[in-house]
Scaffold this motif. Structure first.
Motif, PDB file in Angstrom:
ATOM      1  N   ASN A 138       2.560 -37.208   1.479  1.00  0.00           N
ATOM      2  CA  ASN A 138       3.574 -36.139   1.524  1.00  0.00           C
ATOM      3  C   ASN A 138       2.934 -34.751   1.448  1.00  0.00           C
ATOM      4  O   ASN A 138       3.527 -33.816   0.949  1.00  0.00           O
ATOM      5  CB  ASN A 138       4.598 -36.307   0.410  1.00  0.00           C
ATOM      6  N   LEU A 139       1.723 -34.645   1.982  1.00  0.00           N
ATOM      7  CA  LEU A 139       0.994 -33.371   1.981  1.00  0.00           C
ATOM      8  C   LEU A 139       0.725 -32.932   3.406  1.00  0.00           C
ATOM      9  O   LEU A 139       0.036 -33.622   4.161  1.00  0.00           O
ATOM     10  CB  LEU A 139      -0.328 -33.521   1.214  1.00  0.00           C
ATOM     11  N   GLY A 140       1.271 -31.788   3.786  1.00  0.00           N
ATOM     12  CA  GLY A 140       1.063 -31.223   5.104  1.00  0.00           C
ATOM     13  C   GLY A 140       0.559 -29.802   5.029  1.00  0.00           C
ATOM     14  O   GLY A 140      -0.091 -29.419   4.061  1.00  0.00           O
ATOM     15  N   PHE A 141       0.890 -28.984   6.013  1.00  0.00           N
ATOM     16  CA  PHE A 141       0.425 -27.587   6.001  1.00  0.00           C
ATOM     17  C   PHE A 141       1.161 -26.788   7.058  1.00  0.00           C
ATOM     18  O   PHE A 141       1.792 -27.327   7.957  1.00  0.00           O
ATOM     19  CB  PHE A 141      -1.093 -27.523   6.256  1.00  0.00           C
ATOM     20  N   ARG A 142       1.080 -25.481   6.929  1.00  0.00           N
ATOM     21  CA  ARG A 142       1.498 -24.543   7.958  1.00  0.00           C
ATOM     22  C   ARG A 142       0.428 -23.463   8.070  1.00  0.00           C
ATOM     23  O   ARG A 142      -0.419 -23.322   7.180  1.00  0.00           O
ATOM     24  CB  ARG A 142       2.871 -23.951   7.668  1.00  0.00           C
ATOM     25  N   CYS A 143       0.471 -22.680   9.119  1.00  0.00           N
ATOM     26  CA  CYS A 143      -0.571 -21.695   9.364  1.00  0.00           C
ATOM     27  C   CYS A 143      -0.089 -20.275   9.101  1.00  0.00           C
ATOM     28  O   CYS A 143       1.112 -19.999   9.113  1.00  0.00           O
ATOM     29  CB  CYS A 143      -1.061 -21.797  10.800  1.00  0.00           C
ATOM     30  N   ALA A 144      -1.046 -19.409   8.878  1.00  0.00           N
ATOM     31  CA  ALA A 144      -0.789 -17.994   8.669  1.00  0.00           C
ATOM     32  C   ALA A 144      -1.709 -17.181   9.565  1.00  0.00           C
ATOM     33  O   ALA A 144      -2.611 -17.719  10.234  1.00  0.00           O
ATOM     34  CB  ALA A 144      -1.010 -17.625   7.208  1.00  0.00           C
ATOM     35  N   ASP A 181      11.402 -28.559   0.794  1.00  0.00           N
ATOM     36  CA  ASP A 181      12.225 -29.764   0.929  1.00  0.00           C
ATOM     37  C   ASP A 181      11.613 -30.882   1.756  1.00  0.00           C
ATOM     38  O   ASP A 181      12.215 -31.948   1.878  1.00  0.00           O
ATOM     39  CB  ASP A 181      13.603 -29.399   1.500  1.00  0.00           C
ATOM     40  N   LEU A 182      10.411 -30.690   2.312  1.00  0.00           N
ATOM     41  CA  LEU A 182       9.794 -31.759   3.095  1.00  0.00           C
ATOM     42  C   LEU A 182       8.476 -32.232   2.513  1.00  0.00           C
ATOM     43  O   LEU A 182       8.336 -33.399   2.140  1.00  0.00           O
ATOM     44  CB  LEU A 182       9.591 -31.306   4.549  1.00  0.00           C
ATOM     45  N   VAL A 183       7.489 -31.359   2.458  1.00  0.00           N
ATOM     46  CA  VAL A 183       6.141 -31.767   2.035  1.00  0.00           C
ATOM     47  C   VAL A 183       5.525 -30.720   1.110  1.00  0.00           C
ATOM     48  O   VAL A 183       5.929 -29.556   1.092  1.00  0.00           O
ATOM     49  CB  VAL A 183       5.202 -31.963   3.260  1.00  0.00           C
ATOM     50  N   ARG A 210      11.189 -37.647   1.654  1.00  0.00           N
ATOM     51  CA  ARG A 210      11.685 -36.431   2.301  1.00  0.00           C
ATOM     52  C   ARG A 210      10.759 -35.970   3.413  1.00  0.00           C
ATOM     53  O   ARG A 210      11.169 -35.267   4.334  1.00  0.00           O
ATOM     54  CB  ARG A 210      11.854 -35.319   1.257  1.00  0.00           C
ATOM     55  N   GLN A 211       9.488 -36.395   3.353  1.00  0.00           N
ATOM     56  CA  GLN A 211       8.518 -35.972   4.358  1.00  0.00           C
ATOM     57  C   GLN A 211       8.812 -36.564   5.737  1.00  0.00           C
ATOM     58  O   GLN A 211       8.240 -36.117   6.739  1.00  0.00           O
ATOM     59  CB  GLN A 211       7.101 -36.354   3.928  1.00  0.00           C
ATOM     60  N   LEU A 212       9.687 -37.556   5.816  1.00  0.00           N
ATOM     61  CA  LEU A 212       9.984 -38.206   7.092  1.00  0.00           C
ATOM     62  C   LEU A 212      11.052 -37.465   7.893  1.00  0.00           C
ATOM     63  O   LEU A 212      11.259 -37.758   9.069  1.00  0.00           O
ATOM     64  CB  LEU A 212      10.445 -39.647   6.848  1.00  0.00           C
ATOM     65  N   LYS A 213      11.685 -36.500   7.276  1.00  0.00           N
ATOM     66  CA  LYS A 213      12.755 -35.768   7.948  1.00  0.00           C
ATOM     67  C   LYS A 213      12.177 -34.717   8.893  1.00  0.00           C
ATOM     68  O   LYS A 213      11.088 -34.193   8.670  1.00  0.00           O
ATOM     69  CB  LYS A 213      13.657 -35.087   6.916  1.00  0.00           C
ATOM     70  N   PRO A 214      12.892 -34.376   9.961  1.00  0.00           N
ATOM     71  CA  PRO A 214      12.406 -33.340  10.880  1.00  0.00           C
ATOM     72  C   PRO A 214      12.448 -31.960  10.239  1.00  0.00           C
ATOM     73  O   PRO A 214      13.218 -31.709   9.307  1.00  0.00           O
ATOM     74  CB  PRO A 214      13.380 -33.430  12.059  1.00  0.00           C
ATOM     75  N   THR A 215      11.633 -31.083  10.736  1.00  0.00           N
ATOM     76  CA  THR A 215      11.596 -29.710  10.247  1.00  0.00           C
ATOM     77  C   THR A 215      12.804 -28.928  10.752  1.00  0.00           C
ATOM     78  O   THR A 215      13.475 -29.316  11.707  1.00  0.00           O
ATOM     79  CB  THR A 215      10.315 -28.994  10.713  1.00  0.00           C
ATOM     80  N   MET A 216      13.087 -27.823  10.087  1.00  0.00           N
ATOM     81  CA  MET A 216      14.070 -26.828  10.515  1.00  0.00           C
ATOM     82  C   MET A 216      15.509 -27.353  10.555  1.00  0.00           C
ATOM     83  O   MET A 216      16.333 -26.862  11.324  1.00  0.00           O
ATOM     84  CB  MET A 216      13.684 -26.224  11.872  1.00  0.00           C
ATOM     85  N   VAL A 217      15.805 -28.351   9.729  1.00  0.00           N
ATOM     86  CA  VAL A 217      17.181 -28.818   9.607  1.00  0.00           C
ATOM     87  C   VAL A 217      17.892 -28.053   8.496  1.00  0.00           C
ATOM     88  O   VAL A 217      19.039 -27.635   8.643  1.00  0.00           O
ATOM     89  CB  VAL A 217      17.229 -30.334   9.337  1.00  0.00           C
ATOM     90  N   TYR A 244      11.913 -32.026  -5.119  1.00  0.00           N
ATOM     91  CA  TYR A 244      10.645 -32.705  -5.324  1.00  0.00           C
ATOM     92  C   TYR A 244      10.833 -34.176  -5.680  1.00  0.00           C
ATOM     93  O   TYR A 244       9.974 -35.012  -5.410  1.00  0.00           O
ATOM     94  CB  TYR A 244       9.844 -32.015  -6.428  1.00  0.00           C
ATOM     95  N   ASN A 245      11.951 -34.506  -6.305  1.00  0.00           N
ATOM     96  CA  ASN A 245      12.203 -35.880  -6.720  1.00  0.00           C
ATOM     97  C   ASN A 245      12.844 -36.734  -5.622  1.00  0.00           C
ATOM     98  O   ASN A 245      13.030 -37.936  -5.807  1.00  0.00           O
ATOM     99  CB  ASN A 245      13.110 -35.896  -7.957  1.00  0.00           C
ATOM    100  N   GLU A 246      13.173 -36.116  -4.493  1.00  0.00           N
ATOM    101  CA  GLU A 246      13.789 -36.864  -3.402  1.00  0.00           C
ATOM    102  C   GLU A 246      12.739 -37.708  -2.686  1.00  0.00           C
ATOM    103  O   GLU A 246      11.690 -37.207  -2.275  1.00  0.00           O
ATOM    104  CB  GLU A 246      14.446 -35.888  -2.420  1.00  0.00           C
TER     105      GLU A 246
END
Length: 261
Positions: free
Chosen positions: A251-257, A188-190, A168-175, A163-165
């Protein structure tokens, strides 16, 4: 059961959707199966367990590439078209224009500067929904090896470090590696929107805005933690308590369910 605010917010979002019928999208993202069970929430004064039913969850957050496709097919959610009641003035502010991603942005990084209303509309267009707060937290208990890692001494400290990094939101997903359920980037991202993001903790600020969305903010405030040592969880709940549904954050995003039929 929906709170009074949630119902009002949902009605407003649905009314907005009728202005122009949303075009369906088909994002190329795997959904992982989450086996339900009981878990101990971070909030609350007693030791009541919450039951989670089986459901599906996107393996990663929604990306810049996917949200760009969404706004192209659903122009009412473009930056120049969206109504202020559904997104504040920083909505997609890092984009170069309505259909151009931020300069030097990774298309596979998580999209940010997106409001709760926009996230809900995206999920609906994809035939999905936002995860509930309890569903998200249930999945978030996992590390790479176990479904519930909260008893491990390093669990919270590792999260706080993430959270303190910065940026971090600029990095690609799934790394980074997925957790026990196969879900990537839970921390680790958003930060991530949930359907009922502000139904547990509230602050006076969340009731004072001109946007009268009491649907998400009329639940009784809860400040007692069942896990006083889990400061990382407290950070998430405190952040959610500061939000309104039309807020957009860098730094706020989302994913779906999706319900498991």
């Amino acid at each position: 059961m929906q709170s009074c605010g949630e119902a009002a917010a949902e009605n407003q979002a649905n009314n907005y959707s009728t202005i122009a019928k949303e075009v369906k999208i088909r994002p190329d993202v795997k959904m992982v199966t989450i086996k339900g069970g009981e878990y101990q929430p971070f909030y609350g004064e007693d030791s009541s367990l919450v039951e989670i039913k089986d459901f599906l969850l996107d393996e990663r957050p929604v990306t810049n590439r996917e949200f760009l496709d969404f706004v192209k097919k659903n122009p009412k959610w473009k930056r120049s078209n969206v109504k202020a009641i559904f997104a504040d003035d920083t909505y997609l502010e890092d984009w170069q224009d309505d259909e151009t991603l931020p300069k030097n942005a990774d298309p596979d990084a998580a999209v940010t500067y997106v409001s709760w209303f926009a996230a809900k509309a995206y999920a609906k267009s994809a035939g999905k929904r936002l995860p509930t707060l309890d569903e998200w937290e249930y999945v978030a208990m996992a590390d790479e090896e176990t479904a519930n890692a909260r008893e491990k001494p390093t669990y919270s400290s590792n999260l706080i470090n993430l959270y303190n990094e910065k940026e971090r939101q600029l990095k690609p997903t799934m790394v980074s590696k997925p957790n026990y359920w196969g879900a990537y980037n839970m921390f680790d991202l958003v930060w991530e929107w949930t359907d009922d993001f502000n139904s547990i903790m509230t602050t006076s600020d969340t009731r004072s805005g001109t946007f009268d969305d009491k649907g998400l903010f009329c639940a009784a405030a809860a400040t007692t933690s069942t896990d006083a040592l889990n400061y990382a969880s407290y950070m998430r709940y405190a952040f959610r308590a500061s939000l309104k549904a039309n807020f957009t954050v860098s730094n706020l995003g989302f994913r779906c369910a999706k319900d498991l039929n």
